[in-house]
Scaffold this active site. Structure first.
Site, PDB file in Angstrom:
ATOM      1  N   HIS A 245      26.105  54.268 -47.554  1.00  0.00           N
ATOM      2  CA  HIS A 245      26.027  52.797 -47.580  1.00  0.00           C
ATOM      3  C   HIS A 245      24.933  52.363 -46.601  1.00  0.00           C
ATOM      4  O   HIS A 245      25.118  52.430 -45.391  1.00  0.00           O
ATOM      5  CB  HIS A 245      27.406  52.248 -47.181  1.00  0.00           C
ATOM      6  CG  HIS A 245      27.471  50.761 -47.046  1.00  0.00           C
ATOM      7  ND1 HIS A 245      28.501  50.118 -46.399  1.00  0.00           N
ATOM      8  CD2 HIS A 245      26.645  49.771 -47.476  1.00  0.00           C
ATOM      9  CE1 HIS A 245      28.316  48.802 -46.431  1.00  0.00           C
ATOM     10  NE2 HIS A 245      27.190  48.565 -47.070  1.00  0.00           N
TER      11      HIS A 245
ATOM     12  N   ASP B 176      27.980  55.185 -43.191  1.00  0.00           N
ATOM     13  CA  ASP B 176      27.413  53.864 -42.905  1.00  0.00           C
ATOM     14  C   ASP B 176      26.137  53.987 -42.083  1.00  0.00           C
ATOM     15  O   ASP B 176      26.176  54.365 -40.914  1.00  0.00           O
ATOM     16  CB  ASP B 176      28.439  53.021 -42.132  1.00  0.00           C
ATOM     17  CG  ASP B 176      29.565  52.525 -43.014  1.00  0.00           C
ATOM     18  OD1 ASP B 176      29.275  51.944 -44.072  1.00  0.00           O
ATOM     19  OD2 ASP B 176      30.739  52.727 -42.635  1.00  0.00           O
TER      20      ASP B 176
ATOM     21  N   MET C 114      22.876  49.829 -44.652  1.00  0.00           N
ATOM     22  CA  MET C 114      22.825  48.449 -44.136  1.00  0.00           C
ATOM     23  C   MET C 114      21.514  48.333 -43.374  1.00  0.00           C
ATOM     24  O   MET C 114      21.478  48.263 -42.142  1.00  0.00           O
ATOM     25  CB  MET C 114      24.052  48.179 -43.255  1.00  0.00           C
ATOM     26  CG  MET C 114      25.320  47.992 -44.081  1.00  0.00           C
ATOM     27  SD  MET C 114      26.827  48.294 -43.142  1.00  0.00           S
ATOM     28  CE  MET C 114      26.926  50.074 -43.300  1.00  0.00           C
TER      29      MET C 114
ATOM     30  N   ASP D 193      35.013  47.566 -49.248  1.00  0.00           N
ATOM     31  CA  ASP D 193      34.691  48.063 -47.910  1.00  0.00           C
ATOM     32  C   ASP D 193      34.917  46.983 -46.853  1.00  0.00           C
ATOM     33  O   ASP D 193      34.262  45.945 -46.870  1.00  0.00           O
ATOM     34  CB  ASP D 193      33.209  48.496 -47.910  1.00  0.00           C
ATOM     35  CG  ASP D 193      32.782  49.152 -46.617  1.00  0.00           C
ATOM     36  OD1 ASP D 193      33.626  49.337 -45.724  1.00  0.00           O
ATOM     37  OD2 ASP D 193      31.581  49.483 -46.509  1.00  0.00           O
TER      38      ASP D 193
ATOM     39  N   MET E  31      31.762  43.895 -50.105  1.00  0.00           N
ATOM     40  CA  MET E  31      32.093  43.863 -48.673  1.00  0.00           C
ATOM     41  C   MET E  31      33.184  42.824 -48.449  1.00  0.00           C
ATOM     42  O   MET E  31      33.073  41.678 -48.887  1.00  0.00           O
ATOM     43  CB  MET E  31      30.868  43.476 -47.840  1.00  0.00           C
ATOM     44  CG  MET E  31      29.761  44.509 -47.793  1.00  0.00           C
ATOM     45  SD  MET E  31      30.271  46.155 -47.237  1.00  0.00           S
ATOM     46  CE  MET E  31      30.938  45.811 -45.610  1.00  0.00           C
TER      47      MET E  31
ATOM     48  N   MET F  35      23.071  52.034 -40.367  1.00  0.00           N
ATOM     49  CA  MET F  35      22.728  50.679 -39.886  1.00  0.00           C
ATOM     50  C   MET F  35      21.446  50.721 -39.076  1.00  0.00           C
ATOM     51  O   MET F  35      21.219  51.650 -38.300  1.00  0.00           O
ATOM     52  CB  MET F  35      23.851  50.166 -38.987  1.00  0.00           C
ATOM     53  CG  MET F  35      25.205  50.146 -39.664  1.00  0.00           C
ATOM     54  SD  MET F  35      26.433  49.374 -38.606  1.00  0.00           S
ATOM     55  CE  MET F  35      27.907  49.612 -39.613  1.00  0.00           C
TER      56      MET F  35
ATOM     57  N   SER G  20      35.387  56.155 -43.806  1.00  0.00           N
ATOM     58  CA  SER G  20      34.084  55.846 -43.220  1.00  0.00           C
ATOM     59  C   SER G  20      33.943  56.536 -41.876  1.00  0.00           C
ATOM     60  O   SER G  20      34.719  56.266 -40.941  1.00  0.00           O
ATOM     61  CB  SER G  20      33.948  54.342 -43.016  1.00  0.00           C
ATOM     62  OG  SER G  20      32.891  54.087 -42.119  1.00  0.00           O
TER      63      SER G  20
ATOM     64  N   HIS H  32      32.386  58.293 -46.697  1.00  0.00           N
ATOM     65  CA  HIS H  32      31.574  57.071 -46.686  1.00  0.00           C
ATOM     66  C   HIS H  32      30.719  57.077 -45.419  1.00  0.00           C
ATOM     67  O   HIS H  32      31.238  57.189 -44.306  1.00  0.00           O
ATOM     68  CB  HIS H  32      32.496  55.853 -46.721  1.00  0.00           C
ATOM     69  CG  HIS H  32      31.784  54.541 -46.812  1.00  0.00           C
ATOM     70  ND1 HIS H  32      31.286  54.039 -47.995  1.00  0.00           N
ATOM     71  CD2 HIS H  32      31.474  53.613 -45.860  1.00  0.00           C
ATOM     72  CE1 HIS H  32      30.719  52.848 -47.773  1.00  0.00           C
ATOM     73  NE2 HIS H  32      30.810  52.580 -46.480  1.00  0.00           N
TER      74      HIS H  32
HETATM   75  C1  DX5 Z   1      31.235  47.933 -42.003  1.00  0.00           C
HETATM   76  C2  DX5 Z   1      31.145  49.263 -42.718  1.00  0.00           C
HETATM   77  C3  DX5 Z   1      32.449  49.768 -43.120  1.00  0.00           C
HETATM   78  C4  DX5 Z   1      33.405  50.029 -41.972  1.00  0.00           C
HETATM   79  C5  DX5 Z   1      34.798  49.912 -42.487  1.00  0.00           C
HETATM   80  O1  DX5 Z   1      29.967  47.482 -41.744  1.00  0.00           O
HETATM   81  O2  DX5 Z   1      30.335  49.157 -43.865  1.00  0.00           O
HETATM   82  O3  DX5 Z   1      32.317  50.911 -43.945  1.00  0.00           O
HETATM   83  O4  DX5 Z   1      33.217  51.273 -41.388  1.00  0.00           O
HETATM   84  O5  DX5 Z   1      35.668  50.072 -41.418  1.00  0.00           O
HETATM   85  P1  DX5 Z   1      37.170  49.555 -41.501  1.00  0.00           P
HETATM   86  O6  DX5 Z   1      37.814  50.237 -42.648  1.00  0.00           O
HETATM   87  O7  DX5 Z   1      37.741  49.957 -40.173  1.00  0.00           O
HETATM   88  O8  DX5 Z   1      37.099  48.060 -41.680  1.00  0.00           O
HETATM   89 ZN    ZN Z   2      30.402  50.822 -45.381  1.00  0.00          ZN
END
Ligand code: DX5
Ligand code: ZN
Length: 224
Positions: free
Chosen positions: A74, A43, A76, A183, A145, A45, A16, A41
Site C-alpha cells: 500500500h 504500508d 502512501m 484499511d 481507507m 509512507m 499490517s 499488508h
Molecule cells: C494507515 C495504514 C494502515 C494501518 C492500519 O495509514 O494504511 O494499514 O496500518 O492499522 P490499524 O489496523 O491499527 O488501524
Molecule cells: Zn495500509
C-alpha cells in the site's frame, strides 16, 4: 504459494506490518504464516502524502524470501508512477496507490500491470467513492481507507460502512473479479459489519500485532 482471492472464498486477513516490531521485522513477518494470516499488508509512507515515514524497496526485497504469503503493498506516496515498477521488482504481489496522489492514474495502472503485478487503487475517507468508477474495470482491488492514512491504531471512521457498500456495488458493476479491501481501525468487534457491507479483505494492524493471541484474533476477524 501466494494466495489471491477467488470469488466465494472466505474473508482474507492482511495484517499490517506498520504495527509490527520494526527491530524484529523478519521474525514478525515469518510469524504471520504461523498465526494464519492470508496476506502481508506493507504500508509505504513518504512523509509527504502522509505525515509519517516507514520504509521502501530494500525492506520489501529483504523480507520477500522470508515468507510465502501474498505481499499487498500500500503506497502512501506522492506521484507513485515514478516508483511502482521498483516496488514490483522488490517483490510486491499487488501494488495499491492513492487516487489523491497521482494525476496519471491510467498510466500508473498500466506500469504496474505490465510489470506482471496486480493493481489496487486506494481512496481516502474524504474522497467520493464514485470518482474511482472509471478505473475499476482495470483494477484487481479497491482499497477503501476507513481512517486517514499515516498511522496505525486509529478509530474506524463513522459512515465508512456506506462507502464500503458503494465500492462493492461499483465492483459488481464494473469488475466482478476485483476485491474490496478495507484499511484502518478494523477490530474483532466491527469486522462482521464491514464484511456484511461487502469487504473481501480486511487489513488489521493493531488488532493482530497488539493481540495477546494473534491466531485467535485472525480467526475472530475472519468470523470463525
Ligand atoms: C494507515 C495504514 C494502515 C494501518 C492500519 O495509514 O494504511 O494499514 O496500518 O492499522 P490499524 O489496523 O491499527 O488501524
Ligand atoms: Zn495500509
Amino acid at each position: 504459494m501466494t494466495v489471491w482471492y477467488n470469488v466465494g472464498m472466505k474473508t482474507l486477513i492482511a495484517p499490517s506490518i506498520l504495527s509490527a516490531d520494526f527491530a524484529d521485522m523478519g521474525n514478525e513477518v515469518k510469524n504471520m504464516s504461523d498465526v494464519g494470516a492470508d496476506w502481508i499488508h506493507v504500508d509505504v509512507m513518504d512523509g509527504v502524502f502522509v505525515p509519517n515515514l516507514t520504509f521502501g524497496f530494500k525492506m520489501i526485497k529483504d523480507l520477500r524470501p522470508l515468507s510465502q504469503l501474498f505481499f499487498d503493498v500500500h503506497l502512501m506516496i506522492n506521484q507513485p508512477k515514478r516508483y511502482v515498477k521498483r516496488f514490483v521488482e522488490s517483490g510486491a504481489d499487488l501494488v495499491s496507490f492513492h487516487y489523491e496522489a497521482e494525476e496519471d492514474i491510467d498510466g500508473t495502472i498500466e506500469v504496474i500491470k505490465s510489470a506482471g503485478c496486480q493493481c489496487g487503487l486506494a481512496i481516502n475517507p474524504d474522497t467520493d467513492v464514485q470518482k474511482i468508477a472509471p478505473f475499476i474495470s482495470k483494477l484487481d482491488l479497491i482499497l477503501i481507507m476507513t481512517v486517514f492514512p499515516g498511522f496505525g491504531g486509529q478509530k474506524f471512521i463513522d459512515g465508512s460502512l456506506e462507502r464500503i457498500g458503494t465500492a462493492a456495488r461499483l465492483r459488481d458493476k464494473y469488475a466482478k473479479n476485483a476485491v474490496v479491501e478495507v484499511d484502518g481501525g478494523v477490530t474483532t468487534l466491527n469486522a462482521k459489519s464491514i464484511v456484511k457491507n461487502g469487504a473481501n479483505v480486511l487489513v488489521a494492524g493493531n488488532a493482530v500485532f497488539g493481540a495477546a493471541d494473534r491466531a485467535q484474533a485472525i480467526r475472530e476477524l475472519r468470523g470463525e
